[in-house]
Design an enzyme around this catalytic site. Structure first.
Site, PDB file in Angstrom:
ATOM      1  CE  LYS A 162     -75.004  23.697  45.896  1.00 20.88           C
ATOM      2  NZ  LYS A 162     -74.306  22.805  46.804  1.00 20.88           N
ATOM      3  CG  ASN A 163     -74.694  19.795  44.553  1.00 17.92           C
ATOM      4  OD1 ASN A 163     -74.028  20.725  45.019  1.00 17.92           O
ATOM      5  ND2 ASN A 163     -75.799  19.349  45.138  1.00 17.92           N
ATOM      6  NE  ARG A 191     -70.931  21.376  56.003  1.00 19.63           N
ATOM      7  CZ  ARG A 191     -70.340  21.843  57.098  1.00 19.63           C
ATOM      8  NH1 ARG A 191     -69.766  21.020  57.926  1.00 19.63           N
ATOM      9  NH2 ARG A 191     -70.337  23.127  57.357  1.00 19.63           N
ATOM     10  CB  CYS A 234     -73.434  21.421  58.169  1.00 19.37           C
ATOM     11  SG  CYS A 234     -74.353  20.394  57.050  1.00 19.37           S
ATOM     12  NE  ARG A 279     -73.278  16.825  54.216  1.00 16.86           N
ATOM     13  CZ  ARG A 279     -73.388  17.878  53.432  1.00 16.86           C
ATOM     14  NH1 ARG A 279     -73.845  19.009  53.902  1.00 16.86           N
ATOM     15  NH2 ARG A 279     -73.030  17.804  52.160  1.00 16.86           N
ATOM     16  N   PRO A 280     -70.465  12.698  57.704  1.00 19.11           N
ATOM     17  CG  PRO A 280     -71.058  10.455  58.004  1.00 19.11           C
ATOM     18  CD  PRO A 280     -71.644  11.840  57.849  1.00 19.11           C
ATOM     19  CB  ILE A 281     -65.443  12.090  54.929  1.00 21.42           C
ATOM     20  CG1 ILE A 281     -64.409  12.278  56.042  1.00 21.42           C
ATOM     21  CG2 ILE A 281     -66.089  13.400  54.555  1.00 21.42           C
ATOM     22  CD1 ILE A 281     -63.123  12.935  55.540  1.00 21.42           C
ATOM     23  CG  LEU A 288     -69.398   5.468  53.401  1.00 22.13           C
ATOM     24  CD1 LEU A 288     -70.787   5.774  52.837  1.00 22.13           C
ATOM     25  CD2 LEU A 288     -69.214   3.953  53.548  1.00 22.13           C
ATOM     26  CG  ASP A 323     -79.830  18.608  47.556  1.00 23.74           C
ATOM     27  OD1 ASP A 323     -79.685  18.475  48.785  1.00 23.74           O
ATOM     28  OD2 ASP A 323     -78.908  18.433  46.740  1.00 23.74           O
ATOM     29  CB  ILE A 365     -80.544  11.786  52.314  1.00 21.02           C
ATOM     30  CG1 ILE A 365     -81.362  11.135  51.188  1.00 21.02           C
ATOM     31  CG2 ILE A 365     -79.070  11.901  51.941  1.00 21.02           C
ATOM     32  CD1 ILE A 365     -80.932   9.749  50.759  1.00 21.02           C
ATOM     33  NE  ARG A 379     -73.294  27.033  50.589  1.00 19.90           N
ATOM     34  CZ  ARG A 379     -73.896  25.897  50.939  1.00 19.90           C
ATOM     35  NH1 ARG A 379     -74.771  25.875  51.884  1.00 19.90           N
ATOM     36  NH2 ARG A 379     -73.590  24.770  50.338  1.00 19.90           N
TER      37      ARG A 379
HETATM   38  N1  EPU Z   1     -72.491   9.387  54.382  1.00 22.87           N
HETATM   39  C1  EPU Z   1     -71.839   8.543  55.240  1.00 22.87           C
HETATM   40  N2  EPU Z   1     -70.491   8.424  55.103  1.00 22.87           N
HETATM   41  C2  EPU Z   1     -69.789   9.095  54.163  1.00 22.87           C
HETATM   42  C3  EPU Z   1     -70.474   9.961  53.292  1.00 22.87           C
HETATM   43  C4  EPU Z   1     -71.841  10.094  53.429  1.00 22.87           C
HETATM   44  O1  EPU Z   1     -72.433   7.901  56.105  1.00 22.87           O
HETATM   45  O2  EPU Z   1     -68.574   8.926  54.084  1.00 22.87           O
HETATM   46  C5  EPU Z   1     -73.958   9.537  54.518  1.00 22.87           C
HETATM   47  C6  EPU Z   1     -74.371  10.961  54.837  1.00 22.87           C
HETATM   48  O3  EPU Z   1     -74.321  11.218  56.219  1.00 22.87           O
HETATM   49  C7  EPU Z   1     -75.777  10.993  54.298  1.00 22.87           C
HETATM   50  C8  EPU Z   1     -75.693  10.100  53.074  1.00 22.87           C
HETATM   51  O4  EPU Z   1     -74.523   9.290  53.254  1.00 22.87           O
HETATM   52  O5  EPU Z   1     -76.635  10.396  55.236  1.00 22.87           O
HETATM   53  C9  EPU Z   1     -75.624  10.777  51.732  1.00 22.87           C
HETATM   54  O6  EPU Z   1     -74.626  11.779  51.751  1.00 22.87           O
HETATM   55  P1  EPU Z   1     -73.756  12.097  50.485  1.00 22.87           P
HETATM   56  O7  EPU Z   1     -72.357  11.694  50.743  1.00 22.87           O
HETATM   57  O8  EPU Z   1     -74.400  11.533  49.258  1.00 22.87           O
HETATM   58  O9  EPU Z   1     -73.823  13.682  50.446  1.00 22.87           O
HETATM   59  P2  EPU Z   1     -72.690  14.629  49.878  1.00 22.87           P
HETATM   60  O10 EPU Z   1     -72.023  13.950  48.765  1.00 22.87           O
HETATM   61  O11 EPU Z   1     -71.863  15.145  50.985  1.00 22.87           O
HETATM   62  C10 EPU Z   1     -74.080  15.810  48.022  1.00 22.87           C
HETATM   63  C11 EPU Z   1     -74.565  17.186  47.727  1.00 22.87           C
HETATM   64  C12 EPU Z   1     -75.654  17.586  48.706  1.00 22.87           C
HETATM   65  C13 EPU Z   1     -76.793  16.564  48.567  1.00 22.87           C
HETATM   66  C14 EPU Z   1     -76.248  15.157  48.822  1.00 22.87           C
HETATM   67  C15 EPU Z   1     -77.291  14.073  48.630  1.00 22.87           C
HETATM   68  C16 EPU Z   1     -72.631  18.317  46.789  1.00 22.87           C
HETATM   69  C17 EPU Z   1     -71.622  19.385  46.909  1.00 22.87           C
HETATM   70  N3  EPU Z   1     -73.454  18.155  47.812  1.00 22.87           N
HETATM   71  O12 EPU Z   1     -73.550  15.847  49.345  1.00 22.87           O
HETATM   72  O13 EPU Z   1     -76.115  18.853  48.277  1.00 22.87           O
HETATM   73  O14 EPU Z   1     -77.797  16.858  49.507  1.00 22.87           O
HETATM   74  O15 EPU Z   1     -75.172  14.884  47.918  1.00 22.87           O
HETATM   75  O16 EPU Z   1     -77.821  14.110  47.367  1.00 22.87           O
HETATM   76  O17 EPU Z   1     -72.711  17.639  45.778  1.00 22.87           O
HETATM   77  C18 EPU Z   1     -77.126  20.957  48.514  1.00 22.87           C
HETATM   78  O18 EPU Z   1     -76.831  21.184  47.332  1.00 22.87           O
HETATM   79  O19 EPU Z   1     -77.908  21.700  49.166  1.00 22.87           O
HETATM   80  C19 EPU Z   1     -76.568  19.783  49.177  1.00 22.87           C
HETATM   81  C20 EPU Z   1     -76.540  19.650  50.494  1.00 22.87           C
END
Ligand code: EPU
Length: 420
Positions: free
Chosen positions: A22-23, A91, A115, A120-122, A124, A306, A328, A398
């Protein structure tokens, strides 16, 4: 709404074929926005998140055609603004922003918001776009980025919890069509990021270093269509491995990548679970009593967040104390109170859950709060005495392709019913 009704206590036995990740597939589908030409993606799992990504891309103007386990995406002309409500619902859809910015030099997407698993900030993702020369604003619920030209830059993408998976994906995708060379440091090393880089390279991008913390992207003028098969889902594979261990079973994973699962198999080994590899088949077998293991979630190649919930379900069945630390996502312990309904003894202390395992679990109605928490409840239900009803199965749909059917094939007594 649907529920799963599980009559526990049956050891899982047999073979299970692992679906596409999925990811990996979500950002790869988004990457198809980077070209006008058709992209064919294979080994696409039939999941509601994947269908949803298809709807988002369709809304943007792409033609999206699912056929068997493939999807063909042709983004001849696309809009620069995503649908507010569609994007907000999932997300993972934030990963359309990088390709939109790369292709159109502008992108507006609704902010994903928090969530149940955390904030889940963006920030970065946006920092990376700014480093490429984009002007970034947040207003009226939208994050917007625009630039006359995107110019390669050196970008440090490390954050509070280490690297970011979709942040790396987004900045990498935008940088493929930037002028000059981009170096992303503290890049995510997850296999899904490597898969995306391989897909982009198959489209004509020039990316090196994928799988390491330093990614180098040499911008090209345009990308072209391609055909690609996504990697197997390591989280799905790990979930079935844990379910086999939890039920005293023996399950062979077909099509999984052993090299993506070192951290999980290492902990399962430590817990007394046997893992045997023969060609591409991986057999997971529980021989005797389980032993407690301590776990800390980390970015790849560490133990995946995960799989934290599913491993916690296993540790509730393990005599002794295990400490599970979530590094995480700050609030990814929603499964704890539901596991308690089945009789689990778990205490939360800051980022750690202290699991006092070994008491027999007994079936109860429980509620899924997110995708991986649902999987943990299913595992606990499979091991519990009596009947467990897992409500809100849409969370599971999902990210797990036909989980109830796959489990039934392994001998589980599991049935999908309308929620009562
Ligand atoms: N973070 C920030 N700023 C950002 C982005 C992330 O501080 O701009 C922090 C997050 O708050 C978190 C950490 O960085 O503490 C890691 O988050 P990451 O960005 O790696 O997560 P993601 O890319 O949003 C993906 C997967 C998640 C998985 C995480 C970690 C997808 C669609 N989602 O999320 O998958 O848990 O990486 O490996 O690829 C799931 O499949 O159940 C799922 C939640």
């Amino acid at each position: 709404m649907e529920s799963l009704l599980i009559k526990g206590g049956v050891p899982l036995c047999g073979d299970v074929t692992i679906s596409g990740a999925k990811n990996a597939v979500l950002p790869i589908m988004a990457a198809a926005l980077l070209t006008r030409e058709p992209c064919v993606i294979r080994r696409v799992p039939a999941l509601s998140d994947v269908k949803f990504m298809g709807e988002i891309l369709t809304w943007l103007g792409a033609q999206v055609r699912f056929e068997g386990d493939s999807v063909c995406i042709r983004a001849n002309k696309i809009k620069g603004t995503g649908d507010y409500d569609l994007i907000r619902k999932m997300r993972g859809s934030i990963c359309i922003m990088g390709p939109m910015l790369g292709r159109l030099k502008k992108a507006a997407v609704s902010l994903p918001g928090g969530c149940v698993i955390g904030a889940r900030p963006i920030n970065l993702h946006l920092k990376g776009f700014e480093a490429l020369g984009a002007r970034v604003t947040i207003a009226n619920g939208y994050a917007r980025a625009s630039a006359k030209r995107l110019i390669g830059a050196e970008i440090f993408l490390g954050g509070r919890a280490g690297s970011t998976v979709l942040g790396t994906a987004n900045v990498m995708m935008a940088a493929t069509l930037a002028e000059g060379v981009t170096v992303i440091d503290s890049a995510a090393c997850e296999p899904e990021v490597v898969d995306l880089a391989n897909f982009l390279n198959a489209m004509g991008a020039k990316i090196t270093g994928a799988g390491s913390p330093t990614l180098t992207i040499t911008g090209v003028k345009q990308l072209h269509g391609t055909e690609y098969e996504v990697i197997p889902d390591r989280i799905e594979a790990a979930t079935y491995a844990i379910a086999a261990a939890a039920t005293h079973g023996e399950v062979t994973l077909r099509g999984a990548r052993y090299d993506h699962l070192h951290a999980v198999f290492d902990k399962l080994n430590g817990a007394g679970v046997r893992i045997d590899r023969k060609g591409s088949a991986i057999t997971v077998r529980r021989n005797g009593r389980l032993k407690p293991v301590d776990i800390t979630t980390l970015p790849y190649a560490g133990f995946p967040t995960d799989i934290q919930a599913q491993m916690m379900a296993l540790m509730t069945l393990t005599p002794g104390i295990s400490i599970i630390t979530e590094r995480i996502f700050e609030s990814r312990f929603m499964h704890v109170s539901e596991l308690a309904r089945l009789g689990a003894d778990i205490e939360i202390e800051g980022p750690s859950a202290i699991v006092k395992g070994g008491k027999p679990l007994s079936g109860a109605p429980v509620m899924a709060s997110d995708l991986r928490a649902s999987a943990a409840l299913v595992i606990a239900g499979l091991a519990a005495r009596g009947t467990t009803q897992v409500n809100r199965v849409y969370h599971l749909d999902r990210g797990y392709e036909q989980m109830d059917a796959k489990l039934r094939k392994l001998g589980a007594r599991i049935q999908r019913i309308e929620e009562q």
